[in-house]
Design a protein around this motif. Structure first.
Motif, mmCIF file in Angstrom:
data_model
loop_
_atom_site.group_PDB
_atom_site.id
_atom_site.type_symbol
_atom_site.label_atom_id
_atom_site.label_comp_id
_atom_site.label_asym_id
_atom_site.label_seq_id
_atom_site.Cartn_x
_atom_site.Cartn_y
_atom_site.Cartn_z
ATOM 1 N N ARG A 93 0.836 -1.210 0.000
ATOM 2 C CA ARG A 93 0.000 0.000 0.000
ATOM 3 C C ARG A 93 0.871 1.260 0.000
ATOM 4 O O ARG A 93 0.543 2.267 -0.655
ATOM 5 N N ALA A 94 1.998 1.221 0.752
ATOM 6 C CA ALA A 94 2.890 2.383 0.780
ATOM 7 C C ALA A 94 3.521 2.622 -0.582
ATOM 8 O O ALA A 94 3.696 3.774 -1.013
ATOM 9 N N LEU A 95 3.878 1.533 -1.309
ATOM 10 C CA LEU A 95 4.465 1.703 -2.626
ATOM 11 C C LEU A 95 3.482 2.298 -3.619
ATOM 12 O O LEU A 95 3.883 2.964 -4.588
ATOM 13 N N GLU A 96 2.191 2.034 -3.403
ATOM 14 C CA GLU A 96 1.197 2.666 -4.267
ATOM 15 C C GLU A 96 1.173 4.176 -4.053
ATOM 16 O O GLU A 96 0.872 4.942 -4.973
ATOM 17 N N VAL A 97 1.514 4.588 -2.844
ATOM 18 C CA VAL A 97 1.547 6.027 -2.563
ATOM 19 C C VAL A 97 2.791 6.669 -3.178
ATOM 20 O O VAL A 97 2.724 7.722 -3.814
ATOM 21 N N ASP A 98 3.974 6.057 -2.944
ATOM 22 C CA ASP A 98 5.220 6.622 -3.457
ATOM 23 C C ASP A 98 6.125 5.465 -3.871
ATOM 24 O O ASP A 98 6.882 4.926 -3.058
ATOM 25 N N HIS A 99 6.041 5.086 -5.155
ATOM 26 C CA HIS A 99 6.826 3.944 -5.618
ATOM 27 C C HIS A 99 8.249 4.339 -5.992
ATOM 28 O O HIS A 99 9.062 3.469 -6.304
ATOM 29 N N LEU A 104 11.910 3.473 1.008
ATOM 30 C CA LEU A 104 10.819 2.532 1.220
ATOM 31 C C LEU A 104 11.154 1.160 0.645
ATOM 32 O O LEU A 104 10.889 0.115 1.278
ATOM 33 N N TRP A 105 11.749 1.130 -0.554
ATOM 34 C CA TRP A 105 12.161 -0.151 -1.134
ATOM 35 C C TRP A 105 13.207 -0.843 -0.257
ATOM 36 O O TRP A 105 13.166 -2.066 -0.068
ATOM 37 N N ILE A 106 14.146 -0.071 0.309
ATOM 38 C CA ILE A 106 15.186 -0.664 1.159
ATOM 39 C C ILE A 106 14.569 -1.230 2.437
ATOM 40 O O ILE A 106 14.921 -2.343 2.878
ATOM 41 N N ARG A 107 13.631 -0.490 3.046
ATOM 42 C CA ARG A 107 12.976 -1.002 4.255
ATOM 43 C C ARG A 107 12.175 -2.276 3.962
ATOM 44 O O ARG A 107 12.158 -3.222 4.771
ATOM 45 N N TYR A 108 11.539 -2.298 2.809
ATOM 46 C CA TYR A 108 10.752 -3.468 2.403
ATOM 47 C C TYR A 108 11.663 -4.687 2.227
ATOM 48 O O TYR A 108 11.395 -5.788 2.744
ATOM 49 N N SER A 109 12.820 -4.460 1.536
ATOM 50 C CA SER A 109 13.742 -5.585 1.315
ATOM 51 C C SER A 109 14.393 -6.031 2.623
ATOM 52 O O SER A 109 14.613 -7.234 2.847
ATOM 53 N N GLU A 110 14.725 -5.091 3.497
ATOM 54 C CA GLU A 110 15.320 -5.469 4.782
ATOM 55 C C GLU A 110 14.344 -6.304 5.614
ATOM 56 O O GLU A 110 14.757 -7.211 6.345
ATOM 57 N N PHE A 111 13.049 -5.980 5.517
ATOM 58 C CA PHE A 111 12.043 -6.779 6.228
ATOM 59 C C PHE A 111 12.067 -8.230 5.733
ATOM 60 O O PHE A 111 12.054 -9.179 6.538
ATOM 61 N N ASP A 126 14.380 -6.851 -7.663
ATOM 62 C CA ASP A 126 14.182 -6.784 -9.108
ATOM 63 C C ASP A 126 13.222 -5.670 -9.475
ATOM 64 O O ASP A 126 13.459 -4.907 -10.430
ATOM 65 N N ARG A 127 12.147 -5.580 -8.744
ATOM 66 C CA ARG A 127 11.202 -4.486 -9.012
ATOM 67 C C ARG A 127 11.839 -3.120 -8.757
ATOM 68 O O ARG A 127 11.620 -2.156 -9.505
ATOM 69 N N ALA A 128 12.641 -3.036 -7.663
ATOM 70 C CA ALA A 128 13.227 -1.741 -7.288
ATOM 71 C C ALA A 128 14.230 -1.262 -8.332
ATOM 72 O O ALA A 128 14.212 -0.088 -8.743
ATOM 73 N N VAL A 129 15.135 -2.132 -8.790
ATOM 74 C CA VAL A 129 16.168 -1.687 -9.720
ATOM 75 C C VAL A 129 15.602 -1.435 -11.107
ATOM 76 O O VAL A 129 16.214 -0.715 -11.907
ATOM 77 N N LEU A 138 20.454 0.634 -3.863
ATOM 78 C CA LEU A 138 19.636 -0.550 -4.122
ATOM 79 C C LEU A 138 20.483 -1.674 -4.726
ATOM 80 O O LEU A 138 20.358 -2.847 -4.334
ATOM 81 N N TRP A 139 21.336 -1.314 -5.677
ATOM 82 C CA TRP A 139 22.203 -2.324 -6.273
ATOM 83 C C TRP A 139 23.177 -2.908 -5.248
ATOM 84 O O TRP A 139 23.421 -4.128 -5.220
ATOM 85 N N TYR A 140 23.760 -2.040 -4.420
ATOM 86 C CA TYR A 140 24.688 -2.521 -3.388
ATOM 87 C C TYR A 140 23.989 -3.492 -2.438
ATOM 88 O O TYR A 140 24.542 -4.533 -2.056
ATOM 89 N N LYS A 141 22.780 -3.165 -2.047
ATOM 90 C CA LYS A 141 22.027 -4.064 -1.168
ATOM 91 C C LYS A 141 21.727 -5.399 -1.855
ATOM 92 O O LYS A 141 21.789 -6.476 -1.231
ATOM 93 N N TYR A 142 21.404 -5.311 -3.149
ATOM 94 C CA TYR A 142 21.045 -6.511 -3.908
ATOM 95 C C TYR A 142 22.249 -7.467 -3.993
ATOM 96 O O TYR A 142 22.151 -8.664 -3.651
ATOM 97 N N VAL A 143 23.416 -6.925 -4.435
ATOM 98 C CA VAL A 143 24.582 -7.796 -4.588
ATOM 99 C C VAL A 143 25.087 -8.277 -3.223
ATOM 100 O O VAL A 143 25.615 -9.398 -3.093
#
Length: 692
Positions: A93-99, A104-111, A126-129, A138-143
């Motif tokens: 729902r938060a991503l629908e507000v501000d994608h 927000l993407w980092i907090r979502y992935s950390e969860f 994948d969606r974030a990058v 985002l890339w640093y977190k992914y790798v």
């Protein structure tokens, strides 16, 4: 007066201390309110508590829907209660507000990673990058996640996906370090080569060389990269101070000191750091502050290198070059900075050759002060003096030193002011050259143009040393004619005549001098005249001089000197001396000079102790005044009162005025008080005896 200035600096009527401020702040501080503790006893109460908290979060979201913190707190609440699906729902729902919020993407992935849902985390990354490919975090977190789970092929695939977007060199370096950790050194080298191909800049080459030296451990490869940087890049990009500095430092670390020295010298030549004329204002304007700082660091590194591995000549050459450049820049900004010219000339005198020293002096003396005020010329004149001393002492060229002095005398505007020291130094140089005729011509010209007292005294001293008495007399005639008020000139002239035995000429000079109405130090002249007569045995003439002096001035020192003369072996005796003291005392009393009377009485008492008896001493001491302390109001020039001050006054016993009568009343009151105290002491002693 500006508005931010304090107009009234007086203390405030109500003073507030720091202790009072702290105490009031403590009293007014609100008590900390703790959240109520919720105790859950069964599942129904737990569900009720969850509904209340969810309602609270939903209300906050409705109130501020775009605030990401509310969404993150809501999702964290659901995560803490193991409601993972609800937490994902909140994040979606938060991503629908501000994608496009990377946070927000980092907090979502950390969860997802925190709860070990790796596939979910991959999907989120994948969606974030795809949405935010330019956000490096985002890339640093992914790798990092892929490397932590140990799936190296997928991690490498992510790195390759990222490299297609051509990130900065930090990303490329991180990719190479990843391959190094995986022991894939060839792949790591290929990554760095791709980096310098994509970004052909000095920064990329330097990072590649650093990585090859420290991470890969291939020294030849690092040297090849440095050489490629200087040869393949454009000169504007390659010829930077940091490139040469890192290249030379690399060779120094490998023990190749000669190669490092060649690189440093090549850099000094290319960057124009050796010649003082190269760093002009136009060249400096084209350089950035960063490049200027790096060039300064390069030069300091060169100096440090020569100190460690070079010889003495190399070190001094480097330091002198830098100092010359600094002096040139300093004097380009202000050509009339004569202190800078002094320092530069001193530097060249210590370490340079004769031609360079002369060139510096010639440049310095050509910078004539723009104004014709003497204070602006004082430092400038010393440049000429130092120049002449250098030619005489260092070069042993007296003719050139004389030419320097003559050139200096030609520059000075003698009609407005002059410098006696230049004339004197030039004359003494002629003396060392044994050219007395030129000395006399020069000092005669100095008297005509300058006419200062110091020139007269030096000229007379030279002629006196040569035994030319007649010339000295002519000079003294000009001296006293030009400065008739100068008592020192008259006295020295008289002393000259006295030294050659011309008593009458000496006496005539003294008579001519004391007849002048305006003199700067007449007391010195009269004392010299009187001492001369006493030395000649003319005591009557000395007594007559005292009488003439006292007719002109009634100064207490003249009276004391006269009385001491009469009381000495040359005078008429103590009786005449006492009469002089008495006459002086009466004269000073009539003039109302109290402090002078005290000085006279002190001298009189000393005289009586040496020549008189007890009676005469007691008579003088009976006249000694009493010193009292008084208060008076201080008043400024405008008549305003400034406050009371304490002063000392003297009351003499033979003064019959109101002040002396008041003093007698005070003395009588003091005696009465003393008698009362003695009487009270006697009464107390009588009472003590009765008790016994």
């Amino acid at each position: 007066m500006s508005s931010n200035q304090v107009k009234n600096r007086a203390p405030a009527p109500i003073q507030i201390s720091a202790e009072q401020i702290i105490r009031e702040a403590s009293d007014r501080q609100e008590k900390h309110r703790l959240d109520p503790i919720v105790k859950v006893h069964d599942a129904e109460e737990y569900q009720s508590h969850l509904r209340d908290r969810r309602k609270h979060f939903e209300d906050n979201i409705r109130y501020r829907r775009d605030h990401i913190g509310n969404w993150v707190k809501y999702a964290r609440f659901e995560e803490d209660n193991k409601e993972y699906e609800r937490s994902r729902s909140v994040f979606e729902r938060a991503l629908e507000v501000d994608h496009r919020s990377s946070e927000l993407w980092i907090r979502y992935s950390e969860f997802e990673m925190r709860n070990e849902f790796i596939n979910h985390a991959r999907n989120i990354f994948d969606r974030a990058v795809q949405i935010l490919p330019r956000v490096d975090q985002l890339w640093y977190k992914y790798v990092y996640m892929e490397e932590m789970v140990g799936d190296m092929p997928k991690c490498r695939a992510v790195w390759e996906r990222w490299m297609k977007w051509l990130p900065d060199d930090n990303a490329w370096t991180s990719y190479a370090k990843f391959e190094t950790r995986c022991k894939q050194l060839e792949k790591a080298e290929n990554v760095m080569r791709r980096c310098v191909n994509e970004y052909p800049s000095a920064r990329a080459f330097l990072r590649f060389a650093k990585w090859a030296e420290f991470d890969l451990g291939k020294v030849p490869l690092a040297r090849e990269i440095f050489e490629a940087c200087l040869s393949e890049l454009e000169p504007e990009e390659a010829y930077q101070a940091r490139v040469f500095k890192q290249f030379a430092s690399f060779e120094e670390r490998q023990g190749e000191h000669e190669r490092a020295r060649v690189i440093y010298k090549h850099a000094m030549k290319l960057l124009n750091l050796e010649s003082s004329e190269s760093l002009t204002e136009e060249n400096e304007a084209d350089l950035t502050k960063y490049e200027k700082d790096k060039r300064a660091e390069l030069y300091q590194a060169y100096v440090a290198f020569e100190k460690k591995y070079g010889n003495r000549e190399g070190i001094e050459s480097v330091i002198l070059t830098k100092q010359r450049i600094e002096y040139k820049k300093r004097l380009d900004k202000d050509e009339h900075d004569y202190d800078g010219w002094f320092e530069w000339a001193k530097l060249e005198m210590d370490h340079g050759d004769e031609a360079t020293v002369r060139d510096v002096f010639e440049q310095a003396v050509s910078k004539i002060p723009p104004s014709e005020k003497k204070e602006h010329w004082r430092r400038y004149i010393y440049l000429w003096i130092y120049y002449a001393i250098f030619e005489e002492l260092n070069m042993k060229d007296l003719d050139r030193a004389s030419q320097v002095y003559n050139a200096c005398l030609g520059v000075i505007p003698h009609t407005k002011f002059s410098f006696a020291k230049i004339w004197i130094y030039a004359a003494k140089l002629y003396i060392r050259r044994k050219d007395i005729t030129s000395v006399r011509k020069l000092l005669g010209r100095a008297i005509g143009l300058c006419g200062k007292e110091k020139i007269f005294t030096e000229y007379i001293g030279i002629e006196l040393a040569l035994g030319e008495i007649e010339r000295c007399r002519k000079l003294y005639d000009k001296y006293v004619a030009q400065m008739p008020y100068n008592c020192t000139a008259w006295k020295k002239y008289a002393d000259l005549e006295k030294s050659v035995g011309e008593t009458e000429r000496c006496r005539a000079l003294y008579e001519l001098a004391i007849s002048r109405e305006v003199l700067d130090m007449p007391d010195m002249l009269w004392k010299g005249y009187i001492d001369f007569e006493i030395e000649e045995g003319e005591f009557e003439k000395a007594r007559g001089l005292y009488e003439r002096l006292l007719e002109r001035t009634g100064h207490v020192k003249a009276w004391i000197s006269y009385a001491q003369f009469e009381g000495s072996d040359f005078g008429k005796g103590p009786v005449t001396a006492r009469s002089v003291f008495e006459k002086a005392y009466n004269s000073l009393k009539e003039d109302g000079l109290k402090e002078e009377r005290v000085l006279l009485l002190d001298a009189w008492r000393v005289f009586e102790k040496a020549k008189g008896d007890d009676t005469s001493i007691s008579n003088v001491e009976a006249r000694m005044p009493r010193r009292i302390k008084k208060k008076r109001m201080r008043v400024d020039d405008n008549g305003q009162e400034l406050g009371w001050e304490e002063v000392f006054d003297y009351h003499f016993p033979d003064d019959k005025d109101a002040a002396s009568s008041n003093l007698k009343l005070l003395e009588m009151a003091a005696k009465w008080k003393k008698q009362q105290e003695e009487q009270e002491d006697d009464d107390d002693s009588d009472l003590d005896s009765d008790d016994e």
